[in-house]
Design a protein around this motif. Structure first.
Motif, PDB file in Angstrom:
ATOM      1  N   GLN A 245       0.856  -1.179   0.000  1.00 15.28           N
ATOM      2  CA  GLN A 245       0.000   0.000   0.000  1.00 15.28           C
ATOM      3  C   GLN A 245       0.892   1.229   0.000  1.00 15.28           C
ATOM      4  O   GLN A 245       1.832   1.316   0.793  1.00 15.28           O
ATOM      5  CB  GLN A 245      -0.895  -0.006   1.249  1.00 15.28           C
ATOM      6  CG  GLN A 245      -1.784   1.192   1.413  1.00 15.28           C
ATOM      7  CD  GLN A 245      -3.012   1.138   0.524  1.00 15.28           C
ATOM      8  OE1 GLN A 245      -3.357   0.100  -0.002  1.00 15.28           O
ATOM      9  NE2 GLN A 245      -3.649   2.260   0.353  1.00 15.28           N
ATOM     10  N   GLY A 246       0.614   2.158  -0.880  1.00  9.08           N
ATOM     11  CA  GLY A 246       1.371   3.405  -0.901  1.00  9.08           C
ATOM     12  C   GLY A 246       0.965   4.308   0.256  1.00  9.08           C
ATOM     13  O   GLY A 246      -0.177   4.281   0.710  1.00  9.08           O
ATOM     14  N   TRP A 247       1.917   5.083   0.755  1.00  6.46           N
ATOM     15  CA  TRP A 247       1.642   6.030   1.838  1.00  6.46           C
ATOM     16  C   TRP A 247       2.279   7.364   1.493  1.00  6.46           C
ATOM     17  O   TRP A 247       3.420   7.417   1.021  1.00  6.46           O
ATOM     18  CB  TRP A 247       2.213   5.519   3.161  1.00  6.46           C
ATOM     19  CG  TRP A 247       2.051   6.501   4.269  1.00  6.46           C
ATOM     20  CD1 TRP A 247       0.936   6.685   5.042  1.00  6.46           C
ATOM     21  CD2 TRP A 247       3.014   7.454   4.727  1.00  6.46           C
ATOM     22  NE1 TRP A 247       1.152   7.698   5.946  1.00  6.46           N
ATOM     23  CE2 TRP A 247       2.414   8.193   5.769  1.00  6.46           C
ATOM     24  CE3 TRP A 247       4.300   7.775   4.345  1.00  6.46           C
ATOM     25  CZ2 TRP A 247       3.079   9.212   6.439  1.00  6.46           C
ATOM     26  CZ3 TRP A 247       4.964   8.795   5.007  1.00  6.46           C
ATOM     27  CH2 TRP A 247       4.356   9.494   6.045  1.00  6.46           C
ATOM     28  N   THR A 248       1.537   8.432   1.700  1.00  7.62           N
ATOM     29  CA  THR A 248       2.071   9.777   1.523  1.00  7.62           C
ATOM     30  C   THR A 248       1.762  10.591   2.772  1.00  7.62           C
ATOM     31  O   THR A 248       0.712  10.411   3.389  1.00  7.62           O
ATOM     32  CB  THR A 248       1.453  10.490   0.308  1.00  7.62           C
ATOM     33  OG1 THR A 248       0.031  10.481   0.444  1.00  7.62           O
ATOM     34  CG2 THR A 248       1.837   9.810  -0.991  1.00  7.62           C
ATOM     35  N   PRO A 249       2.672  11.477   3.163  1.00  6.76           N
ATOM     36  CA  PRO A 249       2.418  12.301   4.355  1.00  6.76           C
ATOM     37  C   PRO A 249       1.247  13.256   4.117  1.00  6.76           C
ATOM     38  O   PRO A 249       1.052  13.748   3.015  1.00  6.76           O
ATOM     39  CB  PRO A 249       3.731  13.047   4.569  1.00  6.76           C
ATOM     40  CG  PRO A 249       4.444  12.980   3.269  1.00  6.76           C
ATOM     41  CD  PRO A 249       3.958  11.757   2.563  1.00  6.76           C
TER      42      PRO A 249
ATOM     43  N   ILE B 215       0.585  15.985   6.348  1.00 10.51           N
ATOM     44  CA  ILE B 215       0.864  17.335   6.851  1.00 10.51           C
ATOM     45  C   ILE B 215       2.251  17.818   6.445  1.00 10.51           C
ATOM     46  O   ILE B 215       2.414  18.943   6.008  1.00 10.51           O
ATOM     47  CB  ILE B 215       0.725  17.369   8.386  1.00 10.51           C
ATOM     48  CG1 ILE B 215      -0.726  17.124   8.773  1.00 10.51           C
ATOM     49  CG2 ILE B 215       1.192  18.701   8.951  1.00 10.51           C
ATOM     50  CD1 ILE B 215      -0.973  17.101  10.255  1.00 10.51           C
ATOM     51  N   MET B 216       3.250  16.978   6.596  1.00  6.51           N
ATOM     52  CA  MET B 216       4.635  17.383   6.379  1.00  6.51           C
ATOM     53  C   MET B 216       5.142  16.893   5.025  1.00  6.51           C
ATOM     54  O   MET B 216       5.518  15.735   4.879  1.00  6.51           O
ATOM     55  CB  MET B 216       5.528  16.816   7.495  1.00  6.51           C
ATOM     56  CG  MET B 216       5.158  17.304   8.873  1.00  6.51           C
ATOM     57  SD  MET B 216       5.211  19.090   9.037  1.00  6.51           S
ATOM     58  CE  MET B 216       6.914  19.414   8.743  1.00  6.51           C
ATOM     59  N   PRO B 217       5.185  17.754   4.032  1.00  7.11           N
ATOM     60  CA  PRO B 217       5.654  17.322   2.717  1.00  7.11           C
ATOM     61  C   PRO B 217       7.147  16.992   2.689  1.00  7.11           C
ATOM     62  O   PRO B 217       7.618  16.416   1.722  1.00  7.11           O
ATOM     63  CB  PRO B 217       5.326  18.514   1.819  1.00  7.11           C
ATOM     64  CG  PRO B 217       5.241  19.680   2.730  1.00  7.11           C
ATOM     65  CD  PRO B 217       4.779  19.146   4.057  1.00  7.11           C
ATOM     66  N   VAL B 218       7.884  17.334   3.747  1.00 10.84           N
ATOM     67  CA  VAL B 218       9.308  17.016   3.777  1.00 10.84           C
ATOM     68  C   VAL B 218       9.541  15.530   4.020  1.00 10.84           C
ATOM     69  O   VAL B 218      10.605  15.006   3.702  1.00 10.84           O
ATOM     70  CB  VAL B 218      10.065  17.851   4.836  1.00 10.84           C
ATOM     71  CG1 VAL B 218      10.027  19.320   4.478  1.00 10.84           C
ATOM     72  CG2 VAL B 218       9.521  17.610   6.218  1.00 10.84           C
ATOM     73  N   LEU B 219       8.550  14.825   4.579  1.00 11.26           N
ATOM     74  CA  LEU B 219       8.670  13.383   4.755  1.00 11.26           C
ATOM     75  C   LEU B 219       8.452  12.706   3.412  1.00 11.26           C
ATOM     76  O   LEU B 219       7.617  13.122   2.625  1.00 11.26           O
ATOM     77  CB  LEU B 219       7.651  12.876   5.780  1.00 11.26           C
ATOM     78  CG  LEU B 219       7.810  13.412   7.204  1.00 11.26           C
ATOM     79  CD1 LEU B 219       6.678  12.902   8.079  1.00 11.26           C
ATOM     80  CD2 LEU B 219       9.149  13.010   7.785  1.00 11.26           C
ATOM     81  N   GLN B 220       9.189  11.663   3.166  1.00  4.66           N
ATOM     82  CA  GLN B 220       9.143  10.995   1.876  1.00  4.66           C
ATOM     83  C   GLN B 220       7.979  10.001   1.796  1.00  4.66           C
ATOM     84  O   GLN B 220       7.742   9.262   2.747  1.00  4.66           O
ATOM     85  CB  GLN B 220      10.452  10.241   1.630  1.00  4.66           C
ATOM     86  CG  GLN B 220      11.658  11.143   1.521  1.00  4.66           C
ATOM     87  CD  GLN B 220      11.552  12.088   0.336  1.00  4.66           C
ATOM     88  OE1 GLN B 220      11.197  11.675  -0.750  1.00  4.66           O
ATOM     89  NE2 GLN B 220      11.855  13.355   0.556  1.00  4.66           N
ATOM     90  N   PRO B 221       7.267   9.969   0.667  1.00  4.73           N
ATOM     91  CA  PRO B 221       6.251   8.926   0.472  1.00  4.73           C
ATOM     92  C   PRO B 221       6.923   7.555   0.500  1.00  4.73           C
ATOM     93  O   PRO B 221       8.116   7.427   0.215  1.00  4.73           O
ATOM     94  CB  PRO B 221       5.677   9.228  -0.909  1.00  4.73           C
ATOM     95  CG  PRO B 221       6.035  10.646  -1.174  1.00  4.73           C
ATOM     96  CD  PRO B 221       7.309  10.904  -0.443  1.00  4.73           C
ATOM     97  N   ASP B 222       6.158   6.542   0.849  1.00  2.00           N
ATOM     98  CA  ASP B 222       6.726   5.215   1.011  1.00  2.00           C
ATOM     99  C   ASP B 222       5.717   4.170   0.547  1.00  2.00           C
ATOM    100  O   ASP B 222       4.523   4.451   0.439  1.00  2.00           O
ATOM    101  CB  ASP B 222       7.060   4.981   2.484  1.00  2.00           C
ATOM    102  CG  ASP B 222       8.041   3.856   2.709  1.00  2.00           C
ATOM    103  OD1 ASP B 222       8.504   3.251   1.724  1.00  2.00           O
ATOM    104  OD2 ASP B 222       8.354   3.579   3.888  1.00  2.00           O
ATOM    105  N   THR B 223       6.189   2.979   0.267  1.00  2.00           N
ATOM    106  CA  THR B 223       5.323   1.841  -0.027  1.00  2.00           C
ATOM    107  C   THR B 223       5.445   0.870   1.131  1.00  2.00           C
ATOM    108  O   THR B 223       6.542   0.381   1.428  1.00  2.00           O
ATOM    109  CB  THR B 223       5.736   1.157  -1.341  1.00  2.00           C
ATOM    110  OG1 THR B 223       5.623   2.105  -2.402  1.00  2.00           O
ATOM    111  CG2 THR B 223       4.827  -0.023  -1.635  1.00  2.00           C
ATOM    112  N   LEU B 224       4.340   0.613   1.786  1.00  2.00           N
ATOM    113  CA  LEU B 224       4.325  -0.280   2.936  1.00  2.00           C
ATOM    114  C   LEU B 224       3.969  -1.683   2.452  1.00  2.00           C
ATOM    115  O   LEU B 224       3.001  -1.861   1.724  1.00  2.00           O
ATOM    116  CB  LEU B 224       3.298   0.215   3.958  1.00  2.00           C
ATOM    117  CG  LEU B 224       3.432   1.690   4.348  1.00  2.00           C
ATOM    118  CD1 LEU B 224       2.278   2.113   5.215  1.00  2.00           C
ATOM    119  CD2 LEU B 224       4.750   1.930   5.061  1.00  2.00           C
ATOM    120  N   THR B 225       4.744  -2.676   2.857  1.00  2.38           N
ATOM    121  CA  THR B 225       4.491  -4.049   2.432  1.00  2.38           C
ATOM    122  C   THR B 225       4.447  -4.970   3.643  1.00  2.38           C
ATOM    123  O   THR B 225       5.040  -4.676   4.688  1.00  2.38           O
ATOM    124  CB  THR B 225       5.576  -4.561   1.466  1.00  2.38           C
ATOM    125  OG1 THR B 225       6.831  -4.513   2.129  1.00  2.38           O
ATOM    126  CG2 THR B 225       5.637  -3.728   0.212  1.00  2.38           C
ATOM    127  N   ALA B 226       3.738  -6.063   3.486  1.00  2.00           N
ATOM    128  CA  ALA B 226       3.678  -7.088   4.524  1.00  2.00           C
ATOM    129  C   ALA B 226       3.491  -8.438   3.855  1.00  2.00           C
ATOM    130  O   ALA B 226       2.848  -8.541   2.807  1.00  2.00           O
ATOM    131  CB  ALA B 226       2.535  -6.813   5.488  1.00  2.00           C
TER     132      ALA B 226
END
Length: 140
Positions: free
Chosen positions: A108-112, A114-125
């Motif tokens: 599942q993709g994740w994007t911040p 509130i804080m655009p300085v945090l990098q989007p990520d792909t969460l896997t399990a």
């Protein structure tokens, strides 16, 4: 020189500057905490969905399991049950069944938010569920 020392003694605007500095720092810290907690919650959700899809697949036992003569799953029904569960949750995933092992990998993709300085990520399990035969009166 008296004019210069009077300007140094004048504190008008001093509180406003500190309010802006401290307020900005608190908002920054709050945004990082909020987005980090959101990412942790999404990672937990992705893991939970992988586990539950594996459970749904493992419940699609072959008729021999019910009769007690074998410990196998019906691969087609198991994979379809896991895919149906993933579709109901809206999370992307892959399902594979091999013998008595059902493997579900979700992402599942994740994007911040509130804080655009945090990098989007792909969460896997990944969840691996083994279906094994347990004889009556014997603990696994």
């Amino acid at each position: 020189m008296p004019h210069f020392s009077r300007r140094l003694a004048d504190e008008s605007g001093y509180v406003a500057v500190w309010t802006v500095v401290i307020g900005s720092a608190l908002m920054l810290a709050g945004g990082v905490v909020y987005d980090s907690a959101d990412k942790a919650n999404e990672a937990r959700r992705v893991t939970m969905v992988a586990n539950e899809a594996g459970r749904a697949a493992a419940q699609e036992a072959s008729p021999e399991v019910i009769a007690g003569s074998s410990a196998g799953v019906d691969p087609a029904r198991a994979a379809q049950a896991a895919r149906d569960y993933l579709a109901a949750t809206g999370i992307d995933g892959e399902v594979s069944v091999s013998g008595t092992s059902v493997t579900v990998t979700t992402s599942q993709g994740w994007t911040p938010k509130i804080m655009p300085v945090l990098q989007p990520d792909t969460l896997t399990a990944t969840s691996v569920v083994d279906l094994e035969r347990v004889d009556p009166g014997v603990a696994p």
